[in-house]
Write an enzyme that holds these catalytic residues in place. Sequence first.
Site, PDB file in Angstrom:
ATOM      1  N   THR A  97      -9.380  -5.530   7.140  1.00 26.00           N
ATOM      2  CA  THR A  97      -9.790  -4.049   7.432  1.00 26.00           C
ATOM      3  C   THR A  97     -10.272  -3.480   6.097  1.00 26.00           C
ATOM      4  OG1 THR A  97      -7.955  -4.052   8.854  1.00 26.00           O
ATOM      5  CG2 THR A  97      -8.929  -2.305   8.306  1.00 26.00           C
ATOM      6  N   GLU A 125      -5.127   1.647  -8.213  1.00 23.66           N
ATOM      7  CA  GLU A 125      -5.047   2.882  -7.459  1.00 23.66           C
ATOM      8  C   GLU A 125      -4.705   2.711  -5.830  1.00 23.66           C
ATOM      9  OE1 GLU A 125      -4.510   6.114  -7.257  1.00 23.66           O
ATOM     10  OE2 GLU A 125      -5.889   6.194  -9.002  1.00 23.66           O
ATOM     11  N   VAL A 151      -0.778   2.459  -4.105  1.00 25.26           N
ATOM     12  CA  VAL A 151       0.225   3.552  -3.813  1.00 25.26           C
ATOM     13  C   VAL A 151      -0.750   4.645  -3.096  1.00 25.26           C
ATOM     14  CG1 VAL A 151       1.784   5.367  -4.662  1.00 25.26           C
ATOM     15  CG2 VAL A 151       1.512   2.978  -5.930  1.00 25.26           C
ATOM     16  N   GLY A 193      -2.462   4.854  -0.558  1.00 27.27           N
ATOM     17  CA  GLY A 193      -4.100   4.655  -0.329  1.00 27.27           C
ATOM     18  C   GLY A 193      -5.286   5.213  -1.018  1.00 27.27           C
ATOM     19  N   ILE A 239      -5.407   8.357  -1.986  1.00 28.68           N
ATOM     20  CA  ILE A 239      -5.012   9.586  -2.856  1.00 28.68           C
ATOM     21  C   ILE A 239      -5.111   9.042  -4.233  1.00 28.68           C
ATOM     22  CG2 ILE A 239      -3.280  11.156  -3.582  1.00 28.68           C
ATOM     23  CD1 ILE A 239      -2.137  11.117  -0.806  1.00 28.68           C
ATOM     24  N   ASP A 252       8.419  -0.357   2.497  1.00 28.96           N
ATOM     25  CA  ASP A 252       6.953  -0.149   1.785  1.00 28.96           C
ATOM     26  C   ASP A 252       6.884   0.945   0.929  1.00 28.96           C
ATOM     27  OD1 ASP A 252       3.938  -0.421   2.446  1.00 28.96           O
ATOM     28  OD2 ASP A 252       4.644   1.641   2.661  1.00 28.96           O
ATOM     29  N   LYS A 258       6.297   1.281  -3.396  1.00 24.54           N
ATOM     30  CA  LYS A 258       5.476   2.162  -4.111  1.00 24.54           C
ATOM     31  C   LYS A 258       6.172   3.374  -4.889  1.00 24.54           C
ATOM     32  CE  LYS A 258       2.747   2.143   0.074  1.00 24.54           C
ATOM     33  NZ  LYS A 258       2.585   2.704   1.605  1.00 24.54           N
TER      34      LYS A 258
HETATM   35  N1  HSE Z   1       1.942   0.778   6.138  1.00 25.58           N
HETATM   36  C1  HSE Z   1       1.972   1.669   5.277  1.00 25.58           C
HETATM   37  C2  HSE Z   1       2.031   3.010   5.734  1.00 25.58           C
HETATM   38  C3  HSE Z   1       0.429   1.442   4.646  1.00 25.58           C
HETATM   39  O1  HSE Z   1       2.211   3.264   7.231  1.00 25.58           O
HETATM   40  O2  HSE Z   1       1.658   4.001   4.937  1.00 25.58           O
HETATM   41  C4  HSE Z   1       0.354   0.418   3.544  1.00 25.58           C
HETATM   42  O3  HSE Z   1       1.239   0.487   2.534  1.00 25.58           O
END
Ligand code: HSE
Length: 427
Positions: free
Chosen positions: A15, A131, A134, A136, A138, A203, A207
């Site tokens: 993706t 970048e 963490v 996405g 931003i 997740d 980050k």
């Molecule tokens: N799975 C993560 C989220 C995105 O839902 O924000 C990738 O780190």
Amino acid sequence: MGESRIRIGLLGYGTVGSAFVDLLESQKSTILSRTGLELVVTHIAVSDLNKDRPGLDTQTVLTDKPSEVIENNEVDLVVELMGGLLPARDLVKAALEKNKPVITANKELLSKEGKYLFMLAGERNVDLLFEAAVAGGIPLIRVLRESLLGEPVEKIMGIVNGTTNYILSQMEENGMPYSEALLEAQKLGYAESDPTADVSGQDAASKAAIIAMVAFGADVSLDDVLFEGIQNISSADVAFASRAGCAIKLLAMISKHGHELEVQVYPALLPNSHPLSSVRDSFNAVFVEGTAVDSLMLFGRGAGGMPTASAVLGDVIDAALNLSNKTYRGMEDLKEVSLLPSGEQKSAYYVSVQVVDEPGVLATVALVFAKSDISIQTMEQEGMGREAHLVFITHEVEESRLEDALSQLSNLSCVEKLGTVIRVLEA
Ligand code: HSE
């Protein structure tokens, strides 16, 4: 402006990888006129060579052997968008060892092996930029590494997982139970079929570790981060929070407490007056507090092909400019830090207890709090009979003292079940 051609080798064409190629293609001439750089994806490592990829330039070389992309002398810069620890770690290492700058969106890799890889990039005088790892789209990392480089940052609070923010928003706005909101998130493609990494807080913990490295130069890895998820939060908890003027949010908390650093992920009741509480749906946001800058907040899409590709492209342009100027931006050496021990942290708490609805039960439960020297701010009863819930908000208390009281509560015969326990934060 002189022109130079930078050849990009891409690892991973999912993706984000395909969105990156599309975005670069559409922005090519703008990038050329703004920077003098001609950026071309010349090689891509894919998992299935037989898949049809009609949009791809026929000149692009495809391979199912990622090491060939790294070894190739016609690749100047490597973009790793495969995700996961292995083989990404070995490939990134190999690219850096060949003095090739690397751009990665891989939070798992950096939260586990960041220290070593940053050191290696520094030894080789090349960029390792991240970048997209963490929050996405931003631009948080660049803000921390550049705009706030001299800022005495005190605290960073982030909603850095879109899946859990979507689930919590659905529970609050539409009164959905957790399981239904999770199913919705899966249908929309936010949550994986195995949603554990998102809903458990892992997740967000990856980050949080990366933010601690960048904002505080701290040698923190995923293993150091305590994390709690949202699996046990009920719609009754969310509804109570709402009535109390709060939203429940899963927060990555990275903050200084004297010489100690707190790096944690947990759900919390956040008053509606806090800017993060209005961040809904699958959006992410990061709230930074510093002595000089006071407060600032960055808001945007934390996942998805194009938002993540936007962050990757910004890094690619940065690294390509650095490469053509024969320079790079190194990370500071990460230093050992003392992490705030979890038991010593103080917070107000929301505590829900399922009890038998009989005379004297409230007094018995309240006595446990009293004997543990825990002061109650508010108390409410919901339901009746064996379904009665006592819901308390405590004043600030150390986590260890609260845990001790909770274990005493769970031993009481009038307590059917301990419900949810969630921190309550101030605005
Ligand atoms: N799975 C993560 C989220 C995105 O839902 O924000 C990738 O780190």
